[in-house]
Motif scaffolding. Structure first.
Motif, short mmCIF file in Angstrom:
data_model
loop_
_atom_site.label_atom_id
_atom_site.label_comp_id
_atom_site.label_asym_id
_atom_site.label_seq_id
_atom_site.Cartn_x
_atom_site.Cartn_y
_atom_site.Cartn_z
N THR A 158 -3.27 7.82 -6.86
CA THR A 158 -4.51 8.33 -7.28
C THR A 158 -5.20 7.18 -6.68
O THR A 158 -6.50 7.36 -6.16
CB THR A 158 -4.46 8.74 -8.78
N GLU A 159 -4.92 5.89 -7.09
CA GLU A 159 -5.80 4.88 -6.78
C GLU A 159 -5.98 4.78 -5.01
O GLU A 159 -7.41 4.43 -4.83
CB GLU A 159 -5.41 3.34 -7.13
N GLN A 160 -5.16 4.82 -4.41
CA GLN A 160 -5.25 4.93 -3.16
C GLN A 160 -5.93 6.02 -2.41
O GLN A 160 -6.95 5.86 -1.60
CB GLN A 160 -3.67 4.84 -2.34
N LEU A 161 -5.79 7.18 -3.22
CA LEU A 161 -6.73 8.27 -2.90
C LEU A 161 -8.27 7.79 -3.12
O LEU A 161 -9.17 8.16 -2.30
CB LEU A 161 -6.29 9.50 -3.35
N GLN A 162 -8.70 7.54 -4.26
CA GLN A 162 -9.90 7.12 -4.59
C GLN A 162 -10.41 6.00 -3.67
O GLN A 162 -11.69 5.98 -3.25
CB GLN A 162 -9.71 6.68 -5.91
N VAL A 163 -9.68 5.16 -3.29
CA VAL A 163 -9.92 3.96 -2.52
C VAL A 163 -10.23 4.68 -0.95
O VAL A 163 -11.36 4.18 -0.22
CB VAL A 163 -8.93 2.81 -2.16
N GLN A 164 -9.35 5.60 -0.36
CA GLN A 164 -9.66 6.01 0.81
C GLN A 164 -10.92 7.00 0.73
O GLN A 164 -11.55 7.26 1.79
CB GLN A 164 -8.44 7.10 1.14
N ALA A 165 -11.12 7.81 -0.56
CA ALA A 165 -12.38 8.45 -0.66
C ALA A 165 -13.70 7.54 -0.49
O ALA A 165 -14.55 8.07 0.27
CB ALA A 165 -12.42 9.22 -1.93
N ARG A 166 -13.40 6.32 -1.22
CA ARG A 166 -14.81 5.54 -1.08
C ARG A 166 -14.88 5.08 0.47
O ARG A 166 -16.16 4.92 1.03
CB ARG A 166 -14.60 4.65 -1.89
N GLU A 167 -13.86 4.69 0.90
CA GLU A 167 -13.89 4.56 2.57
C GLU A 167 -14.45 5.46 3.44
O GLU A 167 -15.43 5.21 4.15
CB GLU A 167 -12.61 3.74 2.84
N ILE A 168 -14.07 6.72 3.10
CA ILE A 168 -14.57 7.70 3.92
C ILE A 168 -16.01 7.91 3.69
O ILE A 168 -16.87 8.17 4.34
CB ILE A 168 -13.70 9.07 3.64
N GLY A 169 -16.39 7.90 2.35
CA GLY A 169 -17.79 8.18 2.24
C GLY A 169 -18.77 6.76 2.79
O GLY A 169 -19.70 7.32 3.08
#
Length: 193
Positions: A30-41
Motif C-alpha cells: 500500500t505504501e509503495q502504491l501511494q509513493v508510485q501514485a505521488r510520483e506519477i502525479g
C-alpha cells in the motif's frame, strides 16, 4: 493421525505469524502504491508544465518569424545587408590580424638586422639631410614617417629655420605658397572646406 491440542496451538501460532507477515506485506505494498501514485502525479504535472512551456516557446518563435518576415518585407535587401555586415566584420578581424602579424614581423626583422646596419642608417640620414637642405619648405604627412625620421626632420627644420608643415589629411591641403624672405616670409596654406 490425531491432532492434539499442542499441535493445534502451534498451528494457530504459525497461522497468526503468517497473518502478521501478510499484513506487513500489505502495508508495504500500500505504501509503495501511494509513493508510485505521488510520483506519477508529479510526473504528470511536470509533463503538463513542459507541454505548456513548449507551446509558449513555439508561439513566441512563430511571432518572431512573422515579425522578421514583416521587417524583411518593409526593408528591401535586409538579408543582403546583414550578410555584408557579417562579411565586413570578418574582414575587419582579418585586417587586425594581418596588422598584428605585420607588426610582429617588423619587430622580428628589426631584431634580426645585422650590427653593420648603422652605416646604412647614416647613409639614409645623410640623404635625408641633403633632401631637406635643398627644400624651401618641408611638408610632413603624419603617419607616413617613422618615429626617428619625424624627429630628424623636426630637428633639421629648427636648426635651419625652414618652414615645416605637418599635414594630418593631405587631401585637405589645396594650395601652398611660400613667399621668399624679401617678400615678407609668410606661409600661406589654403584648405578645402
Amino acid at each position: 493421525m490425531q491432532v492434539t491440542a499442542d499441535d493445534f496451538d502451534q498451528l494457530l501460532q504459525e497461522h497468526a505469524a503468517l497473518l502478521r507477515a501478510y499484513g506487513a506485506v500489505q502495508v508495504r505494498c500500500t505504501e509503495q502504491l501511494q509513493v508510485q501514485a505521488r510520483e506519477i502525479g508529479r510526473l504528470d504535472a511536470e509533463a503538463m508544465r513542459l507541454r505548456a512551456e513548449l507551446i509558449r516557446r513555439d508561439t513566441a518563435l512563430a511571432w518572431a518569424k512573422e515579425d522578421r518576415a514583416a521587417l524583411e518585407h518593409a526593408i528591401p535587401g535586409l538579408a543582403r545587408r546583414e550578410k555584408l555586415a557579417q562579411h565586413v566584420t570578418a574582414l575587419q578581424a582579418r585586417v587586425r590580424e594581418l596588422s598584428d602579424e605585420l607588426q610582429w614581423r617588423d619587430m622580428r626583422m628589426a631584431l634580426e638586422r645585422p650590427v653593420t646596419q648603422p652605416a646604412a642608417a647614416a647613409d639614409d640620414f645623410a640623404a635625408l639631410e641633403a633632401d631637406l637642405a635643398a627644400a624651401d619648405l618641408v611638408i610632413c604627412q603624419t603617419g607616413c614617417m617613422s618615429h626617428g625620421a619625424y624627429w630628424r626632420v623636426q630637428d633639421h627644420c629648427k636648426r635651419t629655420g625652414k618652414a615645416c608643415v605637418l599635414v594630418e589629411k593631405p587631401d585637405a591641403l589645396h594650395i601652398v605658397r611660400i613667399q621668399r624672405a624679401g617678400e615678407g616670409e609668410a606661409l600661406v596654406a589654403s584648405q578645402q572646406g
